[in-house]
Write a protein that holds these residues in place. Structure first.
Motif, PDB file in Angstrom:
ATOM      1  N   GLN A   1       0.832  -1.206   0.000  1.00 27.90           N
ATOM      2  CA  GLN A   1       0.000   0.000   0.000  1.00 27.90           C
ATOM      3  C   GLN A   1       0.866   1.256   0.000  1.00 27.90           C
ATOM      4  O   GLN A   1       0.602   2.209  -0.749  1.00 27.90           O
ATOM      5  CB  GLN A   1      -0.919  -0.001   1.217  1.00 27.90           C
ATOM      6  N   MET A   2       1.895   1.272   0.838  1.00 29.82           N
ATOM      7  CA  MET A   2       2.761   2.439   0.929  1.00 29.82           C
ATOM      8  C   MET A   2       3.551   2.630  -0.357  1.00 29.82           C
ATOM      9  O   MET A   2       3.775   3.765  -0.806  1.00 29.82           O
ATOM     10  CB  MET A   2       3.704   2.292   2.117  1.00 29.82           C
TER      11      MET A   2
ATOM     12  N   ASN B   1       2.562   1.842  -3.336  1.00 24.49           N
ATOM     13  CA  ASN B   1       1.656   2.402  -4.346  1.00 24.49           C
ATOM     14  C   ASN B   1       1.460   3.897  -4.137  1.00 24.49           C
ATOM     15  O   ASN B   1       1.371   4.658  -5.108  1.00 24.49           O
ATOM     16  CB  ASN B   1       0.315   1.666  -4.298  1.00 24.49           C
ATOM     17  N   ILE B   2       1.392   4.330  -2.874  1.00 31.55           N
ATOM     18  CA  ILE B   2       1.304   5.766  -2.601  1.00 31.55           C
ATOM     19  C   ILE B   2       2.585   6.461  -3.053  1.00 31.55           C
ATOM     20  O   ILE B   2       2.547   7.545  -3.650  1.00 31.55           O
ATOM     21  CB  ILE B   2       1.048   5.995  -1.092  1.00 31.55           C
ATOM     22  N   TYR B   3       3.716   5.824  -2.778  1.00 35.93           N
ATOM     23  CA  TYR B   3       5.006   6.408  -3.150  1.00 35.93           C
ATOM     24  C   TYR B   3       5.129   6.563  -4.668  1.00 35.93           C
ATOM     25  O   TYR B   3       5.679   7.560  -5.157  1.00 35.93           O
ATOM     26  CB  TYR B   3       6.131   5.530  -2.608  1.00 35.93           C
ATOM     27  N   ARG B   4       4.616   5.598  -5.410  1.00 34.04           N
ATOM     28  CA  ARG B   4       4.679   5.680  -6.871  1.00 34.04           C
ATOM     29  C   ARG B   4       3.902   6.888  -7.410  1.00 34.04           C
ATOM     30  O   ARG B   4       4.172   7.368  -8.496  1.00 34.04           O
ATOM     31  CB  ARG B   4       4.133   4.393  -7.499  1.00 34.04           C
ATOM     32  N   GLU B   5       2.939   7.346  -6.626  1.00 34.77           N
ATOM     33  CA  GLU B   5       2.123   8.495  -7.051  1.00 34.77           C
ATOM     34  C   GLU B   5       2.565   9.784  -6.367  1.00 34.77           C
ATOM     35  O   GLU B   5       1.820  10.758  -6.334  1.00 34.77           O
ATOM     36  CB  GLU B   5       0.643   8.235  -6.725  1.00 34.77           C
ATOM     37  N   LYS B   6       3.778   9.810  -5.819  1.00 41.11           N
ATOM     38  CA  LYS B   6       4.174  10.948  -4.980  1.00 41.11           C
ATOM     39  C   LYS B   6       4.128  12.282  -5.707  1.00 41.11           C
ATOM     40  O   LYS B   6       3.846  13.317  -5.095  1.00 41.11           O
ATOM     41  CB  LYS B   6       5.562  10.713  -4.383  1.00 41.11           C
ATOM     42  N   ASP B   7       4.388  12.280  -7.016  1.00 41.20           N
ATOM     43  CA  ASP B   7       4.342  13.547  -7.749  1.00 41.20           C
ATOM     44  C   ASP B   7       2.943  13.856  -8.273  1.00 41.20           C
ATOM     45  O   ASP B   7       2.740  14.882  -8.932  1.00 41.20           O
ATOM     46  CB  ASP B   7       5.342  13.528  -8.910  1.00 41.20           C
TER      47      ASP B   7
ATOM     48  N   GLU C   1       1.149  16.218  15.369  1.00 43.34           N
ATOM     49  CA  GLU C   1       1.525  14.962  14.733  1.00 43.34           C
ATOM     50  C   GLU C   1       2.591  15.219  13.671  1.00 43.34           C
ATOM     51  O   GLU C   1       2.525  16.212  12.938  1.00 43.34           O
ATOM     52  CB  GLU C   1       0.316  14.297  14.067  1.00 43.34           C
ATOM     53  N   ALA C   2       3.539  14.312  13.580  1.00 43.71           N
ATOM     54  CA  ALA C   2       4.589  14.438  12.575  1.00 43.71           C
ATOM     55  C   ALA C   2       3.981  14.443  11.174  1.00 43.71           C
ATOM     56  O   ALA C   2       2.998  13.747  10.900  1.00 43.71           O
ATOM     57  CB  ALA C   2       5.579  13.290  12.706  1.00 43.71           C
ATOM     58  N   ALA C   3       4.578  15.239  10.294  1.00 45.34           N
ATOM     59  CA  ALA C   3       4.133  15.318   8.904  1.00 45.34           C
ATOM     60  C   ALA C   3       5.358  15.270   7.998  1.00 45.34           C
ATOM     61  O   ALA C   3       5.807  16.292   7.468  1.00 45.34           O
ATOM     62  CB  ALA C   3       3.334  16.602   8.678  1.00 45.34           C
ATOM     63  N   PRO C   4       5.922  14.078   7.802  1.00 42.29           N
ATOM     64  CA  PRO C   4       7.175  13.982   7.055  1.00 42.29           C
ATOM     65  C   PRO C   4       7.004  14.018   5.544  1.00 42.29           C
ATOM     66  O   PRO C   4       7.995  14.087   4.827  1.00 42.29           O
ATOM     67  CB  PRO C   4       7.725  12.617   7.493  1.00 42.29           C
ATOM     68  N   GLY C   5       5.762  13.956   5.050  1.00 41.23           N
ATOM     69  CA  GLY C   5       5.560  13.884   3.607  1.00 41.23           C
ATOM     70  C   GLY C   5       5.738  12.464   3.101  1.00 41.23           C
ATOM     71  O   GLY C   5       6.182  11.568   3.828  1.00 41.23           O
ATOM     72  N   ILE C   6       5.388  12.241   1.840  1.00 43.94           N
ATOM     73  CA  ILE C   6       5.429  10.887   1.290  1.00 43.94           C
ATOM     74  C   ILE C   6       6.840  10.328   1.273  1.00 43.94           C
ATOM     75  O   ILE C   6       7.078   9.174   1.665  1.00 43.94           O
ATOM     76  CB  ILE C   6       4.820  10.874  -0.128  1.00 43.94           C
ATOM     77  N   GLU C   7       7.798  11.126   0.830  1.00 49.55           N
ATOM     78  CA  GLU C   7       9.194  10.659   0.778  1.00 49.55           C
ATOM     79  C   GLU C   7       9.673  10.263   2.168  1.00 49.55           C
ATOM     80  O   GLU C   7      10.266   9.193   2.370  1.00 49.55           O
ATOM     81  CB  GLU C   7      10.100  11.756   0.211  1.00 49.55           C
ATOM     82  N   GLY C   8       9.414  11.126   3.132  1.00 47.81           N
ATOM     83  CA  GLY C   8       9.873  10.860   4.487  1.00 47.81           C
ATOM     84  C   GLY C   8       9.198   9.646   5.092  1.00 47.81           C
ATOM     85  O   GLY C   8       9.850   8.818   5.751  1.00 47.81           O
ATOM     86  N   GLU C   9       7.896   9.532   4.882  1.00 46.23           N
ATOM     87  CA  GLU C   9       7.191   8.396   5.461  1.00 46.23           C
ATOM     88  C   GLU C   9       7.598   7.088   4.796  1.00 46.23           C
ATOM     89  O   GLU C   9       7.674   6.044   5.449  1.00 46.23           O
ATOM     90  CB  GLU C   9       5.678   8.596   5.369  1.00 46.23           C
TER      91      GLU C   9
END
Length: 928
Positions: A387-388, A390-396, A415-423
């Motif tokens: 799942q993660m 698939n989200i990463y593949r759509e990061k842009d 709450e931490a908000a690291p963004g898709i790359e960070g998470e």
């Protein structure tokens, strides 16, 4: 053996080191954030999805929990009033300006008030500097410049009381009784955001002004802007504009209210004659974990895995023959007041509360005693990782709204908000470290024997069967004393397909380069329409269809035909039963679902690029190798029968069923669900109908859109779609001749105890279905919607949210229905119906005001800009054109029609269609 022990020791040591080295998770580097001297916080990020759009959110750490006893409901009232006049936008000029710019009220610009926060949202086009600057000014006015005009306050009282009225019913009555217990009689128990009738009707303007002055201040506010903007330039504007916001001289302390953990167990059992089922819920309260460090993130992943595994268990149990309850679930849930919870809920069969509850609670005790298996954890980790990824593949291509929610939680909850790359990096680092010991520790911390609430709600006639607290405690003790067996997970025993399909061939290929559409025809007659897009990196969606549907079957077979797809699909497919199929698709990003509608049958779904071939193999399996499972069918029917048993208790269901019966001339195909119709369903007949409907692929058309590579997809199409069977029979849907009855019809339903009414006005008749008329009719719908907001809501304060809906059909014949819906006080029904009908007549006789047409045109253009960049819109559009015989490039003329639309054209179609004498008036009022 020594090697295994040493490996375990090393892993534990590594995990301990990783935890010991826990550090703060940094904020997403792509967001510009800061705090002005006055304490005002901002988050600004460039994001180009969607293009030329940005989300503007004003977030206030201000909710109903801050209200004094004489201010109950005023946090929410303030939220309403900020739209009704401010320093730079007096009266209703704010909404008038936004609508003229194409921003819709409700669907676009909106707000909500909770216990702890009030949040305003304003999505704006960014290709207009003036609009962006005005948008910033609107947010600035929301923050501290609402006028709170006493005249406008008095007008808004009625609107908010009508919003409150809409929520009244059995659910609300029960919540009012168990919320004090659930909230441990804390401040939250007496601070429902909607407020009380007494205060909403009588508070003085000075009271709401004091609330606004005390709490709408920069040190409790944040502005979040995410979208297609120049972030650096926007930051300069924000600093310059919001720097003048002032904190009160005598600043009130913003207390962080909490729900205390008392250590006590509580119980309540409630009944209501309008409730339709018996539900038991166990809520174990727990101090909510923070989410700011890397160790916290590992904890978050552990809770997500826990919820995934327990959900899988309940899903598998639901498919067992003759389960002891209708439905059940459990998991770790968010709450409020600094808490989260372990919640376990069961909906039981009539008269079987103890049996159903004990079966549900056994799963909690099984968890407490044995935890999860290594196999369950491995599967859950793999699924979460997929799942993660698939989200990463759509990061842009991540929509701006997703980023907004991250920053909103960062401001409100830290709450931490690291963004898709960070998470993604955090997930890859910490997910492999999670072991069964982590799950057992989590189970031990949440499945406690204190801070436990037991809540039962049931229909009034079940009162005699309800337990008291001592009895329910004995049930729990009885479950705990039972022998506990490890949960048995069914493993995949075979492949999806017994044999590989014999592939067909692509026999023709035609490409329309202008529209970017390729049409393939396969050797078995299957037609494939493909529109590749770049809107997403990893999304392919599709729909296949052929004519026929349930229309081909007699009324006696209709219930079997209408339920055939859901019954057969639930049984599994190919060589896999339902549980095996769940496991087969669990780590894949795909969905495939057959359907049989009235005029078409087909299959719909989507997948990632990687799982596309698996999705097509499922299409092949559903169309050629369906299963039937008599025990699962029996369970499905039993659940539905229990669900319908008390349906007549619910006023809304009774009203909706009456509406369906009247509009459908009491035809079995239009009436609401019932046990009588359920008894007409036959498994063997449903299976036969399913096989008949999908026996001829030569009559099927498939539409695909998204990130699809045509060259790579062709051999997949040939293998799984080209191998589908073909017969010489080409079915066509038949005309069932079920039209909304003509003439004037009025029906009043007397049901329910609350002082609330529902009104439905239905205009209908023959209709010349074409692109121009469809667009004109949409303009008519929105014109009427705007006018009813102006009259029923703003002028008469009689409703909260009137709704106008339009339905048009080309086949089996050209027909339309236009419905007006609203809720109101029973005493106002006749007056508001008269106003609504007068607006319809005025529209037909005089046409709309030109400025309303301009608003609709702007809204239409702005919405179409978004639509044409969505795969789902293209799929729906292409399917509709193919089914109706329209031109695939017809959308190109829509903008011309919209720009040429005039008030006279709207008046003409309104006069033709709405003054034909066909009007059905349906009213729901309380029992007399």
């Amino acid at each position: 053996m020594i090697r295994k022990i040493m490996s375990s020791l090393l892993l534990c040591t590594y995990a301990a080191v990783a935890t010991a080295q826990s550090s703060e998770i940094p904020l997403d580097a792509a967001v510009r954030t800061g705090k002005l001297k006055n304490g005002f916080t901002y988050y600004i990020r460039h994001n180009a999805t969607p293009k030329n759009r940005a989300q503007f959110y004003l977030v206030n750490k201000v909710g109903s929990v801050l209200e004094n006893d004489d201010q109950l409901g005023l946090a929410h009232f303030v939220e309403h009033m900020t739209f009704n006049g401010s320093r730079n936008f007096p009266k209703n000029t704010m909404m008038n300006y936004l609508q003229t710019a194409g921003v819709r009220f409700g669907a676009d610009v909106n707000a909500y008030t909770g216990y702890d926060e009030t949040v305003y949202q304003l999505p704006l086009p960014t290709d207009s500097k003036e609009l962006v600057d005005k948008g910033l000014q609107i947010v600035h006015d929301w923050a501290q410049s609402a006028t709170l005009d006493p005249v406008e306050i008095d007008k808004e009282r009625g609107v908010i009381l009508e919003e409150k009225r809409l929520g009244k019913g059995a659910s609300d009555r029960l919540q009012q009784q168990y919320y004090p217990l659930l909230f441990n009689h804390s401040r939250y128990a007496a601070r429902n955001p909607i407020g009380t009738d007494a205060i909403l009707k009588s508070f003085k303007p000075a009271i709401i002004k004091q609330f606004y002055h005390d709490w709408y201040r920069p040190d409790l506010q944040a502005l979040i802007i995410v979208g297609d903007i120049d972030a650096a330039a926007m930051e300069k504007k924000v600093k310059a504009l919001f720097d003048d916001l002032k904190n009160p001289v005598a600043k009130k302390k913003r207390v962080a209210y909490a729900i205390p953990l008392t250590g006590k167990n509580q119980f309540i059992a409630l009944t209501d004659k309008e409730t339709t089922s018996t539900t038991a819920e166990i809520v174990i309260k727990h101090k909510a974990p923070v989410m700011s460090t890397t160790a916290d993130y590992k904890g978050l992943l552990t809770r997500q895995l826990f919820n995934s595994m327990i959900a899988s268990r309940f899903a598998e149990l639901s498919r067992q023959p003759d389960p002891d309850y209708l439905s059940a679930n459990s998991g770790i849930r968010d709450f409020l007041g600094g808490l989260d919870t372990y919640r376990a809920t069961v909906v039981v069969k009539p008269g079987e509360l103890k049996k159903g509850f004990m079966a549900m609670w056994y799963e909690t005790e099984r968890l407490r005693a044995l935890g999860f298996s290594a196999d369950e954890l491995d599967r859950a980790k793999q699924n979460l990782k997929e799942q993660m990824e698939n989200i990463y593949r759509e990061k842009d291509k991540n929509p701006s709204g997703n980023y907004v929610q991250e920053y909103l939680s960062h401001f409100l909850k830290n709450e931490a908000a690291p963004g898709i790359e960070g998470e993604y990096k955090l997930m890859n680092r910490y997910l492999p470290l999670i072991q069964l010991d982590d799950m057992n520790t989590l189970i031990g911390s949440y499945l406690k024997d204190n801070n436990r609430d037991m809540i039962i709600t049931a229909p009034a006639d079940a009162q005699k069967d309800l337990p008291n607290q001592a009895e329910m405690e004995r049930w729990i003790a009885e479950v705990r004393s039972m022998p506990v067996q490890a949960f048995s997970v069914q493993k995949l025993s075979s492949a999806l397909l017994a044999a590989e399909p014999v592939a067909g061939k692509v026999v023709t290929e035609v490409t329309d380069s202008k529209e970017g559409i390729t049409t393939l025809t396969l050797s078995n007659g299957v037609k494939i329409i493909i529109k590749p897009t770049t809107f997403k990196n990893n999304q392919i969606i599709f729909r296949g269809f052929s004519p026929g549907g349930t229309s081909l079957y007699e009324d006696k077979d209709y219930p079997s035909a209408a339920n055939a797809a859901s019954i057969i699909a639930a049984a599994g497919v190919g060589n896999l039963n339902a549980t095996e199929l769940d496991r087969f698709v669990a780590d894949k990003e795909l969905e495939v679902r057959p359907y049989i509608a009235e005029r078409f049958q087909g299959i719909t779904g989507g997948s990632s690029v990687k799982d596309f071939e698996v999705a097509m193999s499922l299409v092949y399996a559903y169309l050629t190798q369906p299963q039937k499972d008599s025990s699962l069918y029996k369970t499905m029917m039993e659940r539905s029968r229990a669900r319908y048993d008390k349906r007549a208790n619910d006023p809304g269901s009774v009203f909706n069923d009456t509406v369906s019966a009247v509009l459908g001339n009491k035809n079995i195909r239009r009436t609401g669900p019932s046990i009588k119709k359920l008894d007409m369903v036959n498994l063997d007949r449903a299976y036969q109908i399913y096989k008949e409907r999908f026996s001829n692929a030569g009559n099927m058309t498939f539409v695909f859109t998204g990130s699809i590579d045509i060259a790579a997809a062709k051999p997949v199409f040939e293998k799984y779609l080209g191998s589908l069977p073909r017969t010489p029979i080409a079915d066509k849907a038949r005309d069932l001749d079920i039209d909304i009855p003509a003439g004037s019809i009025s029906k009043t339903v007397y049901k329910g105890r609350e002082a609330k009414a529902s009104v439905l006005l239905v205009y209908s008749g023959k209709y010349d279905y074409n692109d121009r008329n469809n667009i004109l009719f949409d303009a008519l719908r929105e014109t009427l919607n705007i006018r009813l907001l102006e009259t029923l809501r703003e002028q008469e304060s009689g409703v909260y949210s009137p709704r106008v809906e339009l339905s048009t059909t080309q086949y089996p014949k050209g027909r339309f229905s236009l419905t007006i819906q609203f809720g109101c006080a029973p005493a106002n029904v006749d007056k508001l119906i008269a106003t609504a009908k007068a607006e319809v007549t005025a529209l037909a006789n005089n046409g709309p005001r030109p400025e309303i047409i301009r608003k609709w045109q702007a809204e239409w253009v702005r919405q179409r800009e978004l639509d044409v960049n969505e795969n789902a819109w293209w799929l729906s559009y292409l399917v509709e054109k193919l089914q109706s015989g329209g031109k695939l490039d017809g959308y190109a003329n829509d903008l011309i029609i919209v720009k040429e639309t005039t008030p006279a054209a709207i008046q003409d179609i309104a006069h033709q269609q709405l003054l034909n004498g066909n009007l059905i008036k349906m009213i729901l009022v309380p029992e007399q």
